[in-house]
Design a protein around this motif. Structure first.
Motif, PDB file in Angstrom:
ATOM      1  N   SER A 290       0.985  -1.355  -0.090  1.00  0.00           N
ATOM      2  CA  SER A 290      -0.082  -0.037   0.019  1.00  0.00           C
ATOM      3  C   SER A 290       0.921   1.178  -0.094  1.00  0.00           C
ATOM      4  O   SER A 290       1.871   1.307   0.711  1.00  0.00           O
ATOM      5  CB  SER A 290      -0.951  -0.103   1.294  1.00  0.00           C
ATOM      6  N   LEU A 305     -12.908   0.742 -10.777  1.00  0.00           N
ATOM      7  CA  LEU A 305     -13.252  -0.226  -9.780  1.00  0.00           C
ATOM      8  C   LEU A 305     -13.359   0.527  -8.341  1.00  0.00           C
ATOM      9  O   LEU A 305     -13.965   0.109  -7.479  1.00  0.00           O
ATOM     10  CB  LEU A 305     -12.221  -1.392  -9.664  1.00  0.00           C
ATOM     11  N   ARG A 306     -12.371   1.486  -8.168  1.00  0.00           N
ATOM     12  CA  ARG A 306     -12.355   2.385  -6.960  1.00  0.00           C
ATOM     13  C   ARG A 306     -13.801   3.033  -6.713  1.00  0.00           C
ATOM     14  O   ARG A 306     -14.167   3.121  -5.581  1.00  0.00           O
ATOM     15  CB  ARG A 306     -11.030   3.005  -6.893  1.00  0.00           C
ATOM     16  N   SER A 308     -16.710   3.053  -8.548  1.00  0.00           N
ATOM     17  CA  SER A 308     -18.132   2.517  -8.709  1.00  0.00           C
ATOM     18  C   SER A 308     -18.742   2.128  -7.502  1.00  0.00           C
ATOM     19  O   SER A 308     -18.200   1.776  -6.497  1.00  0.00           O
ATOM     20  CB  SER A 308     -17.929   1.426  -9.674  1.00  0.00           C
ATOM     21  N   PRO A 309     -20.292   2.465  -7.530  1.00  0.00           N
ATOM     22  CA  PRO A 309     -20.990   2.351  -6.456  1.00  0.00           C
ATOM     23  C   PRO A 309     -20.992   0.780  -5.978  1.00  0.00           C
ATOM     24  O   PRO A 309     -21.026  -0.075  -7.042  1.00  0.00           O
ATOM     25  CB  PRO A 309     -22.315   2.852  -6.707  1.00  0.00           C
ATOM     26  N   PRO A 310     -21.025   0.401  -4.715  1.00  0.00           N
ATOM     27  CA  PRO A 310     -21.229  -1.077  -4.626  1.00  0.00           C
ATOM     28  C   PRO A 310     -22.475  -1.745  -4.805  1.00  0.00           C
ATOM     29  O   PRO A 310     -23.384  -2.256  -3.946  1.00  0.00           O
ATOM     30  CB  PRO A 310     -21.071  -1.126  -2.946  1.00  0.00           C
ATOM     31  N   SER A 322     -20.280  -6.492  -8.024  1.00  0.00           N
ATOM     32  CA  SER A 322     -20.392  -5.024  -8.442  1.00  0.00           C
ATOM     33  C   SER A 322     -18.864  -4.701  -9.358  1.00  0.00           C
ATOM     34  O   SER A 322     -18.876  -4.087 -10.036  1.00  0.00           O
ATOM     35  CB  SER A 322     -20.070  -4.127  -6.994  1.00  0.00           C
TER      36      SER A 322
ATOM     37  N   LEU B 204      -5.307  -3.754   5.924  1.00  0.00           N
ATOM     38  CA  LEU B 204      -4.920  -2.610   6.784  1.00  0.00           C
ATOM     39  C   LEU B 204      -6.104  -2.448   7.940  1.00  0.00           C
ATOM     40  O   LEU B 204      -7.395  -2.480   7.465  1.00  0.00           O
ATOM     41  CB  LEU B 204      -5.041  -1.231   5.864  1.00  0.00           C
ATOM     42  N   PRO B 215      -6.395  -2.310   0.503  1.00  0.00           N
ATOM     43  CA  PRO B 215      -5.483  -1.257   0.017  1.00  0.00           C
ATOM     44  C   PRO B 215      -5.689  -1.047  -1.588  1.00  0.00           C
ATOM     45  O   PRO B 215      -5.452  -0.181  -2.190  1.00  0.00           O
ATOM     46  CB  PRO B 215      -4.038  -1.805   0.428  1.00  0.00           C
ATOM     47  N   CYS B 216      -6.168  -2.010  -2.194  1.00  0.00           N
ATOM     48  CA  CYS B 216      -6.503  -2.084  -3.546  1.00  0.00           C
ATOM     49  C   CYS B 216      -7.365  -1.074  -4.148  1.00  0.00           C
ATOM     50  O   CYS B 216      -7.251  -0.104  -4.846  1.00  0.00           O
ATOM     51  CB  CYS B 216      -6.863  -3.557  -4.063  1.00  0.00           C
ATOM     52  N   HIS B 217      -8.618  -1.322  -3.506  1.00  0.00           N
ATOM     53  CA  HIS B 217      -9.772  -0.308  -3.958  1.00  0.00           C
ATOM     54  C   HIS B 217     -10.372   0.327  -2.792  1.00  0.00           C
ATOM     55  O   HIS B 217     -11.583   1.029  -2.976  1.00  0.00           O
ATOM     56  CB  HIS B 217     -10.819  -1.074  -4.911  1.00  0.00           C
ATOM     57  N   GLN B 218      -9.915   0.311  -1.446  1.00  0.00           N
ATOM     58  CA  GLN B 218     -10.335   1.167  -0.440  1.00  0.00           C
ATOM     59  C   GLN B 218     -11.949   0.684   0.193  1.00  0.00           C
ATOM     60  O   GLN B 218     -12.355   1.518   0.474  1.00  0.00           O
ATOM     61  CB  GLN B 218     -10.132   2.696  -0.624  1.00  0.00           C
ATOM     62  N   ILE B 220     -13.960  -0.560   3.108  1.00  0.00           N
ATOM     63  CA  ILE B 220     -13.921  -0.345   4.465  1.00  0.00           C
ATOM     64  C   ILE B 220     -14.973  -1.383   4.859  1.00  0.00           C
ATOM     65  O   ILE B 220     -16.327  -1.397   4.649  1.00  0.00           O
ATOM     66  CB  ILE B 220     -13.880   0.962   4.830  1.00  0.00           C
ATOM     67  N   ALA B 231     -17.844   1.542   3.613  1.00  0.00           N
ATOM     68  CA  ALA B 231     -17.619   2.554   2.382  1.00  0.00           C
ATOM     69  C   ALA B 231     -16.844   1.727   1.371  1.00  0.00           C
ATOM     70  O   ALA B 231     -16.137   0.730   1.877  1.00  0.00           O
ATOM     71  CB  ALA B 231     -16.610   3.933   2.804  1.00  0.00           C
ATOM     72  N   GLY B 232     -16.636   2.148   0.035  1.00  0.00           N
ATOM     73  CA  GLY B 232     -15.925   1.667  -1.040  1.00  0.00           C
ATOM     74  C   GLY B 232     -16.877   0.795  -1.808  1.00  0.00           C
ATOM     75  O   GLY B 232     -18.067   0.478  -1.693  1.00  0.00           O
ATOM     76  N   PRO B 233     -16.162   0.321  -2.803  1.00  0.00           N
ATOM     77  CA  PRO B 233     -16.864  -0.537  -3.891  1.00  0.00           C
ATOM     78  C   PRO B 233     -17.258  -1.854  -3.420  1.00  0.00           C
ATOM     79  O   PRO B 233     -18.210  -2.703  -4.208  1.00  0.00           O
ATOM     80  CB  PRO B 233     -16.122  -0.737  -5.135  1.00  0.00           C
ATOM     81  N   ALA B 234     -17.058  -2.482  -2.562  1.00  0.00           N
ATOM     82  CA  ALA B 234     -17.467  -3.972  -2.040  1.00  0.00           C
ATOM     83  C   ALA B 234     -18.956  -3.904  -1.961  1.00  0.00           C
ATOM     84  O   ALA B 234     -19.531  -2.942  -1.462  1.00  0.00           O
ATOM     85  CB  ALA B 234     -16.764  -4.416  -0.838  1.00  0.00           C
TER      86      ALA B 234
END
Lengths: 455, 269
Positions: A290, A305-306, A308-310, A322, B204, B215-218, B220, B231-234
């Motif tokens: 990181s 990818l970062r 885009s909405p889940p 997603s 993290l 750490p890849c796509h943040q 949380i 938060a984030g794309p998951a």
């Protein structure tokens, strides 16, 4: 001497007529026509340096203990692939230089293709009869991106292994066939089977470059057959093409470009470090770096990818997860749109004629605006791909940065379109060509002229 | 020599010098820096010479090419049509053989594609289950087993099922969150370390917020709220491993993950 050689060949092949005409082929002098050649020459550099690397690299996932001059990794369990990449870097004379030149040339290769495509797009060179070469060029761009990713993935370092993990996850997200497709690449559940590196190697050194080389040959053959486009100007018509003769003038310019490409990639390879895999360490599936960013031509997808909405789509006990939307659907739609653009524009303008004279970008505000909007969108995604680093610099939570780019990527392309459109219209009207008032001059009785404005 | 010739001569001399320096740099042990810069110098010299040649020496002439005619004339098109389609229609039209030929070619093509299947087995059970089973202890990468007394509060460890150290699907992040937080075993809580978004290790741990971040796509995840996405794309929570503290003090799983670990896929449902 040369004359006798040519006679010898002509006795056997009868090529004198073709050669004498080919050498006098007209190459228009505008600098932007040479952008495509940058890619041809970086491709040659890539093949030369890549051949050198392939003679030392061992694409095997089998485990061994590192035992070499890089003391910090001494005794570490690594794959043969990683070990041979380290040997190339530290023990083979010229190896590190070749690795770095190869990597820099790859970055420039993709950048050069996109710059060349932008030139073709903004000047309307893709129009009939050149749609075939537009598609072949787009195909080479996509292959170059896969080729670059495959090459970057092979050293089996921590960064590239993580990238492969993400790539497999993206394949997994495809409806119906995802699990199956990811298994075809990984040979089962990633990364246990160990077949991925040899497969990537075959793709990277044989299948993809051979395909690119074949497409490049067709691309050039079609260019030769159709002759260059040309900017409008005195003596330039739809029926002719004017420029320097291929030999000797254009050949000298082109060789200068080739030498410049070689000089630049070797200077970068010598001075600017790239992908120091010994710092990343070997790939271990439960470890990670990181911050972690891919090469720039994949960075826009990582950014997508970062931000885009889940959103996962559930129905009948099935799911579209997603990552599918930003990493499969988005590039799919984007590349389809780019591929279809010549037909979209022809239908929209109802223009089925052949065009050999180019447009000035300002004279086609809508097309230019759409091009700038797409570039702005992709650039926003690319910036979003390093959001975690920016968050550290500006001391804001990463969630704020993500939200910023979500809004930016929606709004900025629209703003960019209208700004570009307005700028083009202004430039066009100031150029005085299209908006000059049409007047009729009439001689009057005094011998002077009266102006009559025509509606 | 005239001035322009001198410039080109200097560029060519630089090209020669660079090439000689490259050989010298290679022969004296191979510094990446000197090898690369000398070769760059050589190429830059050639570039300069070629530019000089193109703009100063070669004649500045323009040639004009006529564009070829296409489409071809009507008679050529008609001839082509006759040779390929219309001339053959009377012979082949509506013959069963024609349809059989196409079918045969299609099936032949399919047969050539089918061996792709050998590249990977169906994921089957491996996609839905890990190697965690009821009663298995937690083993670190170095082989040691985790006891309830081993970790301080807010410490984190990466653990595997007993006997399966290094199994990527089973990697688990064990956190001592402290007593009185959620329902946990001896102050411990364990989640799959494979991010549910794109599969990176969720490595993290943000101590103060008690969140795991990828750490890849943040993405949380909330550690004290069943791994829910903060938060984030998951798009779904981190699967939580059921654990207990055994009577011997070792942490043990009480079963496999209740749902498949890692990123989503079609059949996961």
């Amino acid at each position: 001497m040369i004359s006798r050689l040519l006679d010898w060949i002509d006795d056997r092949l009868g090529t004198a007529h073709f050669v004498s005409h080919a050498l006098r082929k007209a190459f228009p002098d505008h600098w932007s026509f040479m952008l495509g050649e940058i890619n041809m020459y970086t491709f040659l550099v890539l093949i030369a340096t890549g051949t050198f690397l392939a003679l030392f690299f061992d694409p095997s996932a089998s485990k061994m203990t590192y035992n070499g001059p890089y003391a910090l990794l001494d005794g570490t369990h690594v794959s043969s692939a990683y070990d041979s990449a380290l040997k190339l870097s530290f023990e083979v004379n010229g190896g590190l230089l070749m690795r770095q030149v190869h990597h820099w040339a790859a970055l420039i290769f993709v950048a050069g293709i996109i710059t060349h495509m932008a030139r073709v797009f903004f000047t309307g060179a893709f129009r009939k009869p050149r749609e075939i070469n537009w598609l072949i060029g787009l195909g080479m761009l996509m292959l170059a991106m896969f080729e670059g990713f495959a090459g970057y993935s092979m050293p089996d370092d921590l960064l590239s292994g993580t990238g492969l993990r993400i790539a497999v996850s993206i394949l997994l997200s495809v409806p119906f066939i995802g699990a199956w497709a990811s298994s075809l690449l990984a040979g089962g559940v990633f990364p246990d089977s160990g077949v991925m590196l040899p497969r990537l190697f075959v793709a990277h050194v044989y299948i993809i470059p051979a395909t690119i080389a074949a497409l490049m040959a067709v691309h050039l053959a079609i260019l030769w057959r159709q002759k260059h486009t040309d900017f409008p100007g005195p003596g330039r018509t739809e029926r002719n093409v004017v420029g320097s003769p291929l030999f000797p003038k254009y050949a000298a310019k082109s060789m200068a470009l080739f030498a410049a490409v070689v000089a630049i990639v070797f200077a970068f390879g010598a001075v600017v470090q790239i992908n120091p895999i010994w710092i990343w360490g070997p790939y271990v599936p439960w470890q990670i770096l990181s911050p972690a960013q891919p090469d720039w031509y994949v960075g826009w997808l990582d950014g997508a990818l970062r931000i885009s909405p889940p959103v996962a789509f559930h129905f009948f006990g099935r799911i579209i997860p997603s990552p599918f939307w930003p990493a499969v659907l988005l590039p799919g739609v984007l590349f389809t749109f780019v591929a279809a653009w010549p037909w979209i524009e022809a239908a929209w303008l109802n223009d089925r004629r052949a065009h050999h004279l180019l447009d000035l970008p300002r004279n086609v505000p809508v097309r230019t605006g759409i091009g700038v909007a797409v570039i702005t969108f992709c650039f926003g995604l690319l910036l979003a791909g390093s959001g975690d680093i920016q968050a550290r610099y500006v001391q804001e939570p990463i969630t704020t940065i993500t939200r910023f780019y979500q809004i930016f990527c929606l709004i900025a392309p629209i703003v960019a379109f209208f700004l570009t459109y307005w700028l083009c219209v202004e430039l066009r009207s100031r150029s005085g060509v299209h908006k000059a008032p049409r007047v009729r001059l009439r001689r009057n009785a005094e011998g002077g002229f009266d102006e009559e404005t025509i509606a | 020599m005239i001035a322009k010739d001198r410039v080109i001569a200097a560029a060519l001399a630089a090209a020669m010098l660079g090439a000689v320096l490259f050989i010298a740099a290679y022969a004296t042990g191979g510094s990446r820096l000197y090898e690369g810069l000398s070769l760059a110098l050589s190429a830059a010299g050639l570039c300069g010479a070629a530019v000089g040649w193109a703009f100063w020496i070669l004649p500045d002439e323009q040639v004009e090419d006529e564009r070829d005619d296409y489409p071809s004339g009507a008679s050529d098109r008609a001839a082509e049509d006759l040779e390929t389609t219309s001339g053959l229609i009377d012979v082949t039209r509506k013959r069963l053989l024609t349809r059989m030929l196409y079918t045969a070619l299609g099936i032949f093509g399919l047969a050539l594609i089918v061996p792709i299947r050998s590249l990977g087995p169906a994921l089957g059970d491996a996609a839905f289950h890990t190697k965690w089973r009821k009663g298995l202890r937690m083993q670190r990468e170095n082989g040691s087993f985790v006891k309830a007394s081993d970790l301080n509060v807010d410490s984190v460890a990466t653990v595997f099922p007993e006997g399966a150290v290094g199994d990527a699907q089973s990697q688990t992040v064990l956190i001592r969150v402290g007593d009185g937080v959620a329902a946990n075993a001896g102050g411990y809580i364990a989640y799959s370390k494979v991010c549910t978004h794109a599969g990176c290790p969720v490595a993290l741990y943000r101590t103060a917020a008690k969140q795991l971040m990828c750490p890849c796509h943040q993405s949380i995840f909330d550690v004290v709220n069943d791994g829910a996405v903060v938060a984030g794309p998951a798009d779904h929570a981190l699967p939580r491993l059921p654990i207990e503290v055994g009577s011997d003090g070792y942490l043990r799983a009480t079963g496999d993950y209740p749902e498949p670990v890692g990123p989503g896929f079609w059949e996961r449902g």
